[in-house]
Write a protein that holds these residues in place. Structure first.
Motif, short mmCIF file in Angstrom:
data_model
loop_
_atom_site.label_atom_id
_atom_site.label_comp_id
_atom_site.label_asym_id
_atom_site.label_seq_id
_atom_site.Cartn_x
_atom_site.Cartn_y
_atom_site.Cartn_z
N THR A 23 4.84 0.63 1.86
CA THR A 23 4.12 -0.53 0.96
C THR A 23 3.16 0.01 -0.35
O THR A 23 2.77 1.06 0.01
CB THR A 23 3.47 -1.54 1.83
N GLN A 24 3.27 -0.68 -1.11
CA GLN A 24 2.32 -0.34 -2.37
C GLN A 24 0.92 0.01 -1.90
O GLN A 24 0.09 1.00 -2.36
CB GLN A 24 2.76 -1.12 -3.50
N GLU A 28 -1.48 3.19 -1.53
CA GLU A 28 -2.64 3.11 -2.25
C GLU A 28 -3.61 3.49 -1.38
O GLU A 28 -4.70 4.15 -1.96
CB GLU A 28 -2.79 1.87 -3.08
N LYS A 51 12.68 3.84 -2.95
CA LYS A 51 11.34 3.40 -2.84
C LYS A 51 10.18 4.25 -2.92
O LYS A 51 9.21 4.48 -3.57
CB LYS A 51 11.19 2.15 -1.60
N LEU A 55 7.01 4.83 -5.42
CA LEU A 55 5.52 4.72 -4.95
C LEU A 55 4.74 5.93 -5.55
O LEU A 55 3.74 5.73 -5.82
CB LEU A 55 5.48 4.33 -3.64
N TYR A 58 4.38 5.64 -9.11
CA TYR A 58 3.56 4.50 -9.61
C TYR A 58 2.08 4.87 -9.62
O TYR A 58 1.33 4.33 -10.55
CB TYR A 58 3.58 3.22 -8.57
#
Length: 194
Positions: A23-24, A28, A51, A55, A58
């Motif tokens: 998951t983002q 993070e 994905k 990520l 990102y």
């Protein structure tokens, strides 16, 4: 911690788990924790639409786009640059990501024969600063088979080229090497040496 390099730590990702499990927020959180301990965090990801690659991209502050001097590889890299320019957090905040070009498996003799793109061809297509050119080398395969990073082979052209690229990334002014075909001496020309 890597046994050969005092300041290098490696955190391998699972190759069996579903990349959609990431998951983002989770990525993070891990990166923020790592920033407390490390000066640089390098996320290696494939050029692609999965994905995990998105990520890694990102949260990037800078990107080293690695490509081969082949049309299909350069095309994939161009696609990734488009994603970096639009889908990274820096881009969402109106900034521009620092992008660097690392050209691997380069062979000037094959460029002269028209069998692969030249450095200037790749630079023209991608329009990002050249970080380094890694020559095509048997030392890379040998190092890979031995499980030793080729950068630790300071006698190989590839190892030296990677070291130069790291120095440039850290802001040092290092001239580019291995861009031109080696001229064969008289004995090599007479006896067909390589």
């Amino acid at each position: 911690r890597d046994k050969r390099a005092e300041n290098l730590y490696i955190l391998p990702a699972s190759q069996t788990r579903d990349k959609d499990a990431l998951t983002q927020e989770g990525v993070e959180r891990v990166l923020e924790e790592l920033k407390q301990t490390f000066d640089y965090i390098v996320c290696d990801s494939p050029a692609g639409i999965e994905k995990g690659a998105h990520l890694a991209m990102y949260f990037a502050d800078a990107a080293v786009v690695v490509t081969n001097p082949e049309v299909s590889s350069v095309r994939d890299s161009d696609r990734m640059l488009g994603l970096l320019a639009s889908k990274s957090r820096v881009a969402e905040q109106g900034g521009q990501l620092k992008e660097h070009l690392l050209l691997t498996r380069y062979n000037p003799e094959r460029v002269e024969k028209g069998e692969m793109l030249s450095v200037s061809d790749v630079e023209e297509i991608l329009s990002i600063p050249l970080l380094g050119v890694i020559p095509e080398s048997e030392a890379v395969l040998k190092a890979s088979n031995q499980g030793i990073p080729v950068i630790m082979d300071d006698k190989s052209d590839a190892g030296l080229a990677y070291s130069d690229a790291v120095d440039r990334l850290l802001g040092k002014d290092v001239p580019h090497r291995f861009l031109e075909a080696q001229k064969k001496g008289l004995l090599k020309r007479l006896f067909g040496g390589r």
